[in-house]
Design a protein around this motif. Structure first.
Motif, PDB file in Angstrom:
ATOM      1  N   TYR A 242      -7.535   1.224   5.597  1.00  0.00           N
ATOM      2  CA  TYR A 242      -7.487   2.281   4.700  1.00  0.00           C
ATOM      3  C   TYR A 242      -7.273   3.815   5.475  1.00  0.00           C
ATOM      4  O   TYR A 242      -6.185   4.654   5.341  1.00  0.00           O
ATOM      5  CB  TYR A 242      -8.918   2.416   3.948  1.00  0.00           C
TER       6      TYR A 242
ATOM      7  N   VAL B 262      -5.337   6.093  -0.769  1.00  0.00           N
ATOM      8  CA  VAL B 262      -4.281   4.925  -0.299  1.00  0.00           C
ATOM      9  C   VAL B 262      -4.361   4.176  -1.646  1.00  0.00           C
ATOM     10  O   VAL B 262      -5.560   3.708  -2.251  1.00  0.00           O
ATOM     11  CB  VAL B 262      -4.952   3.685   0.635  1.00  0.00           C
TER      12      VAL B 262
ATOM     13  N   GLU C 208      -3.325   0.395  -3.685  1.00  0.00           N
ATOM     14  CA  GLU C 208      -2.922  -0.948  -3.651  1.00  0.00           C
ATOM     15  C   GLU C 208      -2.088  -1.226  -4.945  1.00  0.00           C
ATOM     16  O   GLU C 208      -2.167  -0.929  -5.948  1.00  0.00           O
ATOM     17  CB  GLU C 208      -3.829  -1.897  -3.610  1.00  0.00           C
TER      18      GLU C 208
ATOM     19  N   ALA D  79      -7.709   1.892  -2.799  1.00  0.00           N
ATOM     20  CA  ALA D  79      -7.190   0.396  -2.396  1.00  0.00           C
ATOM     21  C   ALA D  79      -8.559  -0.396  -2.121  1.00  0.00           C
ATOM     22  O   ALA D  79      -9.290   0.184  -1.019  1.00  0.00           O
ATOM     23  CB  ALA D  79      -6.216   0.297  -1.508  1.00  0.00           C
TER      24      ALA D  79
ATOM     25  N   LEU E 173       0.682  -1.155   0.217  1.00  0.00           N
ATOM     26  CA  LEU E 173       0.067  -0.005   0.020  1.00  0.00           C
ATOM     27  C   LEU E 173       0.804   1.160   0.035  1.00  0.00           C
ATOM     28  O   LEU E 173       2.126   1.287   0.329  1.00  0.00           O
ATOM     29  CB  LEU E 173      -1.089  -0.117   1.378  1.00  0.00           C
TER      30      LEU E 173
END
Length: 310
Positions: free
Chosen positions: A231, A197, A199, A224, A185
């Motif tokens: 998160y 965020v 991923e 993400a 992340l």
């Protein structure tokens, strides 16, 4: 307001080529934003750099956009020169840059704030020749490089002597960290806001230098697809780390999340990058775009938030 911007790029670290790509992209964005841009490839010639920043007849840049990566560009060195020259510059200052680039020191700061890091220690590189310093799998990192340069995951069956030899170019000490399984992340921070965020799902074995800078090798998922509590904690930790180190402008915090552990207990912070990549594949600009900030707008925002040495 139109400004005269000097974009510093290149340098002589292992990240030189990435810096040149970053610098060219940033220069183009600044021009699209209506600014006068001068591109400067930094070499090991301090006098030439000083003459460029303060030409005898005047007419130096209003602000420096620092697009350098790696040692001397993001570890406080070039920042110190710009402080002495009293030229405003983007990104973080001397102290924040130096601490963030020194991975063991940054870990100390993070743990003092209650942020989790992977179990780890600094050892002499030569000790790798004597055997594993911790149970496999574990990660071997240079203590002061960026862009995953020189990072190795040592797994069962890997040749440890080859890892030790590969690390020789990066100094006598290395950081050893327990490998955290799960998901990669990252969070961009713009001054006082953690943006989002992302991923990262690399198609290689891990998110290494190749995965970062080769188109199509890594899938970026933003926002993400992770639990809301993870998160938000990642965003909170990113902003906390940014503020604790005294960062400025744009930075990026990187995390691993072991999704096999309950709740947020599997989240660890890996590092904070005060000079995040600014290539077309880079993560911080991608998050800014997701937040509705165009490339030229981001470039102007960065020079608007440049540090002004006293």
């Amino acid at each position: 307001m139109t400004r005269r911007v000097a974009v510093l790029m290149g340098g002589w670290s292992p990240e030189r080529e990435v810096s040149l790509v970053s610098g060219k992209a940033c220069a183009e964005g600044l021009r699209e934003g209506g600014h006068e841009v001068i591109e400067y490839d930094v070499k090991r010639d301090l006098r030439a750099l000083v003459d460029f920043l303060r030409p005898a007849a005047g007419g130096g840049p209003d602000v420096v956009f620092n697009a350098l990566h790696g040692r001397y560009g993001e570890d406080g060195c070039i920042q110190g020169v710009l402080e002495i020259m009293r030229v405003p510059y983007t990104h973080s200052g001397v102290l924040a840059s130096a601490i963030a680039m020194d991975k063991p020191m940054a870990r100390h700061v993070f743990t003092s704030l209650g942020l989790r890091v992977a179990e780890g220690k600094v050892i002499e590189r030569r000790l790798l020749a004597s055997g594993d310093p911790m149970p496999r799998p574990y990660v071997v990192k240079p203590i002061d490089q960026g862009s995953s340069v020189g990072v190795h995951i040592v797994r069962e069956g890997d040749n440890l002597a080859a890892v030790e030899a590969a690390e020789a170019a990066f100094g006598e000490r290395v950081l050893i960290e327990k490998f955290v399984p799960g998901r990669e992340l990252t969070v961009a921070v713009m001054h006082d806001k953690a943006v989002a965020v992302t991923e990262l799902r690399p198609k290689t074995r891990f998110y290494d230098y190749e995965a970062k800078y080769t188109d199509g090798i890594t899938e970026h998922l933003i926002p993400a697809p992770i639990p809301a509590e993870v998160y938000e904690l990642a965003r909170q930790w990113a902003l906390t780390a940014f503020q604790a180190l005294g960062c400025d402008g744009l930075a990026r915090a990187d995390f691993r999340w072991n999704d096999a552990e309950a709740g947020t207990s599997g989240l660890v912070i890996l590092e904070l990058n005060t000079q995040p990549g600014m290539t077309p594949l880079s993560l911080a600009p991608e998050q800014a775009k997701w937040a509705g900030i165009s490339w030229p707008e981001l470039m102007t925002w960065m020079i608007d938030h440049a540090r002004s040495p006293v």
